[in-house]
Scaffold this motif. Structure first.
Motif, PDB file in Angstrom:
ATOM      1  N   UNK A  50      -4.965 -47.793 -31.414  1.00 39.75           N
ATOM      2  CA  UNK A  50      -6.048 -47.246 -30.597  1.00 39.75           C
ATOM      3  C   UNK A  50      -5.637 -47.179 -29.128  1.00 39.75           C
ATOM      4  N   UNK A  51      -4.908 -48.201 -28.680  1.00 36.80           N
ATOM      5  CA  UNK A  51      -4.440 -48.218 -27.290  1.00 36.80           C
ATOM      6  C   UNK A  51      -3.469 -47.072 -27.032  1.00 36.80           C
ATOM      7  N   UNK A  52      -2.548 -46.860 -27.964  1.00 37.26           N
ATOM      8  CA  UNK A  52      -1.551 -45.805 -27.776  1.00 37.26           C
ATOM      9  C   UNK A  52      -2.233 -44.440 -27.774  1.00 37.26           C
ATOM     10  N   UNK A  53      -3.179 -44.264 -28.680  1.00 40.47           N
ATOM     11  CA  UNK A  53      -3.894 -42.988 -28.724  1.00 40.47           C
ATOM     12  C   UNK A  53      -4.681 -42.768 -27.427  1.00 40.47           C
ATOM     13  N   UNK A  54      -5.308 -43.826 -26.958  1.00 32.89           N
ATOM     14  CA  UNK A  54      -6.079 -43.706 -25.718  1.00 32.89           C
ATOM     15  C   UNK A  54      -5.175 -43.353 -24.544  1.00 32.89           C
ATOM     16  N   UNK A  55      -4.012 -43.977 -24.482  1.00 34.31           N
ATOM     17  CA  UNK A  55      -3.072 -43.676 -23.399  1.00 34.31           C
ATOM     18  C   UNK A  55      -2.605 -42.224 -23.464  1.00 34.31           C
ATOM     19  N   UNK A  56      -2.357 -41.750 -24.689  1.00 32.13           N
ATOM     20  CA  UNK A  56      -1.885 -40.363 -24.816  1.00 32.13           C
ATOM     21  C   UNK A  56      -2.964 -39.387 -24.392  1.00 32.13           C
ATOM     22  N   UNK A  57      -4.205 -39.712 -24.722  1.00 29.90           N
ATOM     23  CA  UNK A  57      -5.297 -38.824 -24.309  1.00 29.90           C
ATOM     24  C   UNK A  57      -5.491 -38.857 -22.793  1.00 29.90           C
ATOM     25  N   UNK A  58      -5.204 -40.004 -22.199  1.00 27.23           N
ATOM     26  CA  UNK A  58      -5.400 -40.136 -20.761  1.00 27.23           C
ATOM     27  C   UNK A  58      -4.271 -39.483 -19.967  1.00 27.23           C
ATOM     28  N   UNK A  59      -3.130 -39.314 -20.599  1.00 26.77           N
ATOM     29  CA  UNK A  59      -1.951 -38.859 -19.859  1.00 26.77           C
ATOM     30  C   UNK A  59      -2.103 -37.423 -19.383  1.00 26.77           C
ATOM     31  N   UNK A  60      -1.722 -37.217 -18.155  1.00 27.08           N
ATOM     32  CA  UNK A  60      -1.561 -35.880 -17.584  1.00 27.08           C
ATOM     33  C   UNK A  60      -2.777 -34.976 -17.770  1.00 27.08           C
TER      34      UNK A  60
END
Lengths: 78, 171
Positions: A50-60
């Motif tokens: 969930x953390x990795x997915x959240x980070x990817x959604x937040x990126x750029x």
């Protein structure tokens, strides 16, 4: 994958300084105790995903709305 | 003084950065383990947002905020691993930020990840993303009050964000 059977109270040792102990056994789950050095992060797998997915959604992000509402406190940036 | 570092970025063009101000990830952003150097950039004066721009990937940037700027109560315990990795000696050493996710089509539904804050030791510029495993925090906490979302016409200005007399401009 190594598969080991353990009874309640029994341990598994991983390397020199990580141990898992079976604390409780339920019909559909177990409670584990984990002893590991502070430098070894221990996560529930789904939490890390969930953390990795959240980070990817937040990126750029493409858009950043303008907020004219002032923060309660000035950001400190150096 | 150290030589100025020239960084190419897709959002900010070429940045001249004092290398000593680089944020260095002692514990990585999860899913972005290869990115270890960032630049912290204030979005605009009075903005509650900062950019965490990668020093090595021109396209990669995150938006950070501090939950208290949105009137959220937020207190955390920094795990020992991060305390050690960032060489934190006291609470005054650290600044706590959270990542903001802004949907492309509905930016007003921006959320922040309270579960995985970014901790920066402001003295040595070391940073870590930590995971508050046993907390009640989630990864998608709305930053703006839901009551205000959807009360605006679909034309999409973000005036409802504003408490001042002047309407906010949409980007």
């Amino acid at each position: 994958m190594l598969v080991l059977s353990r009874k309640r109270g029994q341990k598994i040792l991983i390397g020199d300084n990580i141990s898992l102990v079976v604390l409780e056994v339920y019909p559909d789950g177990v409670k584990l105790g984990i002893d590991a050095p502070k430098s070894v992060p221990v996560y529930r797998e789904e939490l890390l995903a969930e953390m990795i997915q959240s980070n990817r959604q937040a990126a750029s992000p493409r858009k950043l709305p303008e907020l004219t509402q002032k923060p309660l406190q000035q950001p400190v940036v150096t | 003084m150290a030589e100025t570092l020239k960084l190419q970025t897709s959002r900010f063009g070429e940045l001249s950065v004092d290398p000593t101000t680089l944020i260095r990830m002692a514990l990585p952003m999860l899913g972005f383990e290869s990115q270890t150097r960032f630049v912290l950039i204030q979005h605009k004066p009075d903005s509650p947002f900062l950019w965490l721009q990668s020093a090595d990937d021109p396209d990669l940037a995150f938006i950070l905020t501090q939950p208290q700027w949105f009137s959220m109560a937020y207190s955390i315990t920094i795990p020992d691993a991060a305390v050690d990795a960032l060489e934190i000696t006291c609470a005054e050493d650290v600044e706590i930020y959270t990542l903001v996710t802004i949907p492309d089509d509905t930016p007003e539904r921006m959320t922040t990840n309270l579960l995985g804050p970014v901790v920066i030791n402001k003295h040595n510029r070391k940073a870590a993303q930590i995971v508050l495993s046993d907390s009640a925090f989630g990864t998608k906490t709305p930053l703006l009050q839901p009551a205000k979302i959807g009360s605006e016409p679909a034309t999409g200005t973000l005036q409802w964000l504003s408490q001042s007399a002047e309407p906010a401009a949409a980007v």
